[in-house]
Design an enzyme around this catalytic site. Sequence first.
Site, PDB file in Angstrom:
ATOM      1  N   GLU A 181      17.749  30.676  19.545  1.00  0.00           N
ATOM      2  CA  GLU A 181      16.674  29.790  19.094  1.00  0.00           C
ATOM      3  C   GLU A 181      16.344  29.983  17.610  1.00  0.00           C
ATOM      4  OE1 GLU A 181      13.471  30.243  21.938  1.00  0.00           O
ATOM      5  OE2 GLU A 181      14.536  29.005  23.404  1.00  0.00           O
ATOM      6  N   GLU A 298      19.194  27.867  28.855  1.00  0.00           N
ATOM      7  CA  GLU A 298      17.834  28.183  29.297  1.00  0.00           C
ATOM      8  C   GLU A 298      17.274  26.907  29.912  1.00  0.00           C
ATOM      9  OE1 GLU A 298      15.139  30.305  26.790  1.00  0.00           O
ATOM     10  OE2 GLU A 298      16.683  31.699  26.053  1.00  0.00           O
TER      11      GLU A 298
END
Length: 655
Positions: A181, A298
Amino acid sequence: MRPPGPRAPGLALLAALLAAPRALAEAPHLVLVDAARALRPLRPFWRSTGFCPPLPHSQADRYDLSWDQQLNLAYVGAVPHGGIEQVRTHWLLELITARESAGQGLSYNFTHLDGYLDLLRENQLLPGFELMGSPSQRFTDFEDKRQVLAWKELVSLLARRYIGRYGLSYVSKWNFETWNEPDHHDFDNVTMTLQGFLNYYDACSEGLRAASPALRFGGPGDSFHPWPRSPLCWGLLEHCHNGTNFFTGELGVRLDYISLHKKGAGSSIYILEQEQATVQQIRRLFPKFADTPVYNDEADPLVGWALPQPWRADVTYAAMVVKVVAQHQNPPRANGSAALRPALLSNDNAFLSFHPHPFTQRTLTARFQVNDTEPPHVQLLRKPVLTAMALLALLDGRQLWAEVSRGGTVLDSNHTVGVLASAHLPAGPRDAWRATVLLYASDDTRAHAARAVPVTLRLLGVPRGPGLVYVTLALDNPRCSPHGEWQRLGRPVFPTAEEFRRMRAAEDPVAEAPRPFPASGRLTLSVELRLPSLLLLHVCARPEKPPGPVTRLRALPLTRGQVLLVWSDERVGSKCLWTYEIQFSADGEVYTPISRKPSTFNLFVFSPESAVTSGSYRVRAVDYWARPGPFSTRVHYVEVPAPSGPPRPSDCERC
């Protein structure tokens, strides 16, 4: 150990599956499955989990290598038939320490990383290897050319090390990935501009390539919000599509897969809808990536792993995970882009829960830190979501035609009741034809304790085969919820051995003994599915040979009078298993079977009332026809206290 004898199909189903109240007002769902009609390959794209160690990340070894995590990974690796294969782990490079010597440059100590990767391999798991972290904070700025070159050398050294340690055939299965991320800017003390991130990416890519062109690398593992948000995500795709390689000067940089994170905000279909919108935009802007594999690594139903949610404790979560898988394999027609079937779909749920929320966080296991024993110890319980991964593992590689309807209207996968069905063609004497039908009843995060859904399941087209039988496995909250049992026990903070035994008795699905399959090749079952619940129908022809041997049997200490046994099914060779027979000998001479419910999970906690656990153990598989395989090599266990020192909770609140 012999399965119970067959009973009349109608009575057996009434006994196991009709415990729910009748849904008088609901029209029944009709589920049709044609075992003679294969549609397409069914790849097990869901076999992944992950976690993040807590702050400070420079001490990630205290969490990753803790006894609690060792137990947790034993549970994850014990899902039958490789049902979970990958553990995607943040901050792995913080397990390396670095030192700079005059005239020698940087040297590295890989001891902790070796230990963690050895632990994964011991449990037959693969790392999702994010190249994330700065060893001893030696890397601070990836616009510094010297640091970029040093990073490439570190990545190459790391890859060569593990190719030498484990072999290329194993390491080439790893998903190497960028820093997690990047647009959330969790870089600790590293300055990461857009240009720095692109330099970092090229250094990772070329470092891996220098070790072996067979190594796979992708990214960026982030949210991909619409432009101009998520500049590092979109900037990386632009760089790989049209940019210049920092090291070679060539146009375009390899991108073996595109990883993104799309979570559900409590909705199953919202995950797929976001993926489709993002992938359509990527393919429109970057046409060279039209065939690049897409990972949602995710893909959780809800952000915030530590946020306690009642539905995360029980079958509600388990059924929703299966529903999300089904929606990706069979996208609803209204969502258009049926071409998007991700190469990987991962739940980020291998965290360790913490007090006072043992069950309700986003985890596969429930952790109890039992401090009223001497010494204190840790116990884990298998949550229904982990058991659901074992049911998914019974699916095979050829998807069968299946249809759900109600009142004559065909329903897509964005409804309460859905199905995945598969078949398998035999590959050897310990193998035979089989079919699997997995039904889910799920209203996403909502549970309806008093509601049941009437379903008629019709399976046709089953070919004749020797000893053809069928088995049903049911997972619902009244019978298969350790959390529910914990509540009935009064929510003890430090459960007793007997209380743990009662909770573990609810870990497995309710199994109905094998019954002969009708000679007509057709079977009709009428059931009422609790909402939520899962129901698996397994149809198997008898293989020529009994199961193969159980391997890798280990005994791990828990506390006085309790031991955890874990083993591998890699050589068993059959999915048509009724149970594992476990035998114990106090003297190493005379073995007696341990009495337990049928279970095909590759893990068992032995907690006898006598508290005598020192001795020898051996395990063998028993198939649907009551044929035992060879015993494992015996393992001798002498009771010792388990290691102590429980790790802290993770800090990643938005994961």
